[in-house]
Design an enzyme around this catalytic site. Sequence first.
Site, short mmCIF file in Angstrom:
data_model
loop_
_atom_site.label_atom_id
_atom_site.label_comp_id
_atom_site.label_asym_id
_atom_site.label_seq_id
_atom_site.Cartn_x
_atom_site.Cartn_y
_atom_site.Cartn_z
N ARG A 296 0.84 -1.21 0.00
CA ARG A 296 0.00 0.00 0.00
C ARG A 296 0.87 1.26 0.00
O ARG A 296 0.58 2.23 -0.69
CB ARG A 296 -0.93 0.01 1.22
CG ARG A 296 -2.01 -1.07 1.12
CD ARG A 296 -2.96 -0.98 2.29
NE ARG A 296 -3.81 0.18 2.20
CZ ARG A 296 -4.34 0.80 3.26
NH1 ARG A 296 -4.10 0.39 4.47
NH2 ARG A 296 -5.13 1.84 3.10
N GLN B 287 -10.17 10.09 7.14
CA GLN B 287 -9.90 8.74 7.65
C GLN B 287 -8.78 8.10 6.83
O GLN B 287 -8.34 7.00 7.14
CB GLN B 287 -11.16 7.88 7.54
CG GLN B 287 -12.32 8.39 8.37
CD GLN B 287 -13.64 7.78 7.91
OE1 GLN B 287 -14.02 6.70 8.33
NE2 GLN B 287 -14.34 8.47 7.03
N HIS C 269 -7.14 8.52 11.43
CA HIS C 269 -6.68 7.13 11.49
C HIS C 269 -5.17 7.00 11.28
O HIS C 269 -4.67 5.89 11.04
CB HIS C 269 -7.45 6.27 10.46
CG HIS C 269 -8.89 6.05 10.84
ND1 HIS C 269 -9.83 5.59 9.98
CD2 HIS C 269 -9.53 6.25 12.02
CE1 HIS C 269 -11.01 5.51 10.59
NE2 HIS C 269 -10.85 5.91 11.84
N CYS D 61 6.55 1.85 17.51
CA CYS D 61 6.77 0.62 18.27
C CYS D 61 5.43 0.06 18.74
O CYS D 61 4.53 0.81 19.09
CB CYS D 61 7.67 0.93 19.46
SG CYS D 61 8.00 -0.55 20.45
N THR E 124 -16.95 8.17 1.96
CA THR E 124 -16.85 7.27 3.12
C THR E 124 -18.16 6.53 3.35
O THR E 124 -19.23 7.09 3.13
CB THR E 124 -16.46 8.03 4.41
OG1 THR E 124 -16.46 7.10 5.51
CG2 THR E 124 -17.38 9.20 4.72
N ASN F 277 -21.09 10.73 -2.69
CA ASN F 277 -20.84 9.28 -2.67
C ASN F 277 -21.77 8.64 -3.71
O ASN F 277 -22.97 8.89 -3.69
CB ASN F 277 -21.14 8.71 -1.27
CG ASN F 277 -20.51 7.35 -1.07
OD1 ASN F 277 -20.59 6.48 -1.95
ND2 ASN F 277 -19.90 7.14 0.08
N PRO F 278 -21.24 7.81 -4.60
CA PRO F 278 -22.11 7.17 -5.58
C PRO F 278 -23.12 6.22 -4.92
O PRO F 278 -24.14 5.89 -5.52
CB PRO F 278 -21.15 6.37 -6.47
CG PRO F 278 -19.79 6.90 -6.20
CD PRO F 278 -19.81 7.48 -4.81
P1 OAD Z 1 -14.70 2.33 2.63
O1 OAD Z 1 -13.88 1.49 1.74
O2 OAD Z 1 -15.51 1.71 3.70
O3 OAD Z 1 -15.74 3.15 1.75
C1 OAD Z 1 -15.43 3.85 0.60
C2 OAD Z 1 -16.64 4.66 0.23
O4 OAD Z 1 -16.29 5.46 -0.88
C3 OAD Z 1 -17.87 3.85 -0.16
O5 OAD Z 1 -19.00 4.37 0.49
C4 OAD Z 1 -17.96 4.05 -1.68
O6 OAD Z 1 -19.31 4.06 -2.13
C5 OAD Z 1 -17.34 5.40 -1.83
N1 OAD Z 1 -16.69 5.64 -3.12
C6 OAD Z 1 -16.08 4.75 -3.94
N2 OAD Z 1 -15.58 5.37 -5.01
C7 OAD Z 1 -15.86 6.69 -4.85
C8 OAD Z 1 -15.57 7.85 -5.61
N3 OAD Z 1 -14.89 7.79 -6.76
N4 OAD Z 1 -16.01 9.04 -5.14
C9 OAD Z 1 -16.70 9.13 -3.98
N5 OAD Z 1 -17.00 8.06 -3.22
C10 OAD Z 1 -16.57 6.86 -3.65
O7 OAD Z 1 -13.76 3.45 3.20
P2 OAD Z 1 -13.94 4.39 4.44
O8 OAD Z 1 -15.36 4.78 4.66
O9 OAD Z 1 -12.94 5.47 4.32
O10 OAD Z 1 -10.22 2.40 9.12
O11 OAD Z 1 -13.50 3.44 5.60
C11 OAD Z 1 -13.38 3.99 6.85
C12 OAD Z 1 -12.33 3.27 7.59
O12 OAD Z 1 -12.57 1.87 7.59
C13 OAD Z 1 -10.92 3.38 7.07
O13 OAD Z 1 -10.28 4.55 7.46
C14 OAD Z 1 -10.29 2.23 7.70
C15 OAD Z 1 -11.34 1.25 7.28
O14 OAD Z 1 -11.22 0.07 7.75
C16 OAD Z 1 -9.29 1.78 9.83
O15 OAD Z 1 -8.37 1.19 9.32
C17 OAD Z 1 -9.47 1.94 11.31
#
Ligand code: OAD
Length: 271
Positions: free
Chosen positions: A55, A86, A106, A114, A213, A238-239
């Site tokens: 990553r 996040q 995050h 560590c 998100t 968000n789509p």
């Molecule tokens: P997710 O992978 O859960 O969600 C991504 C979101 O982005 C989804 O709702 C999609 O519909 C949307 N999406 C996808 N493509 C897009 C685009 N081109 N434009 C706009 N939206 C789009 O990611 P997060 O919500 O960021 O935490 O996840 C939150 C946290 O869960 C992360 O920070 C991480 C994860 O596990 C930890 O690691 C603690």
Amino acid sequence: MRVLVLTGAGVSAESGIPTFRGKDGYWKNLDPTKLATPEAFARDPQLVWDWYRERRQRIRNARPNAAHEAIARLAHHTEEFLLVTQNVDDLHARAGIPAQRMVRIHGDIFVTRCSRCDFTEKGSGGSPEPPESWATKSKSGRLRSRNGCEATAGLSIAATFEKDADLPRCPECHALLRPGVVWFGEQLSRNELERVEDFLDGGACDAVIVAGTTATFGYIIDWALRASRDGAELIEVNPEETPLSRFATRLVREPAAIALPRIVDELIALG
Ligand code: OAD
């Protein structure tokens, strides 16, 4: 104008960084929401480091997209502004958001810390990483160790012997180093939480944008609602539908890189 922006993985999707829960999110058949956990690291630190190494590399090769650039433009044109992301990538920072206007709730994928003491390290563009795993991919797509054992039950248990030999260790206490991100089930940084609370206490916002998100964490919804409490526009980009959608005053079902430049132009024009 006072603006709060909350972002998640979808904002970096168009820079080629897979989201956590999207179809490209799986890595070697493993669910990222199960890899980003203290349990996965305790069971197989090499596997977790391999995932983070990949990553980090992908992020180094990626570039901020029009969504990151639009948010940075908004930050520069808005008197009182906070971005809470996040995302552990550095694409918002590389688009030009000053550190004091951004909370990385995050953590930062390029920080290594560590797993036991307070030692923390951030190299430029990356901190120590273990050499590549000696696990290889079998035809079945599962991880396989050099002695041919296949991993079972989703997470590799291949590296049970010699497993910690090549992993980076703390120079101070010799415990394993780990990526400086917040994993599922871990506490958010008190410092960063305080910065968000200070902003929320500083007054109601004129606009709140929540982009890219799934808003699975209660605090994301809570912050969005508190910031928009006095009638601010709450814009979701968000789509897909999310748990926040029903609270939004404006739903923009488009990719962030398409929608945000337009929304930011509108907000800047409103002054
Ligand atoms: P997710 O992978 O859960 O969600 C991504 C979101 O982005 C989804 O709702 C999609 O519909 C949307 N999406 C996808 N493509 C897009 C685009 N081109 N434009 C706009 N939206 C789009 O990611 P997060 O919500 O960021 O935490 O996840 C939150 C946290 O869960 C992360 O920070 C991480 C994860 O596990 C930890 O690691 C603690």
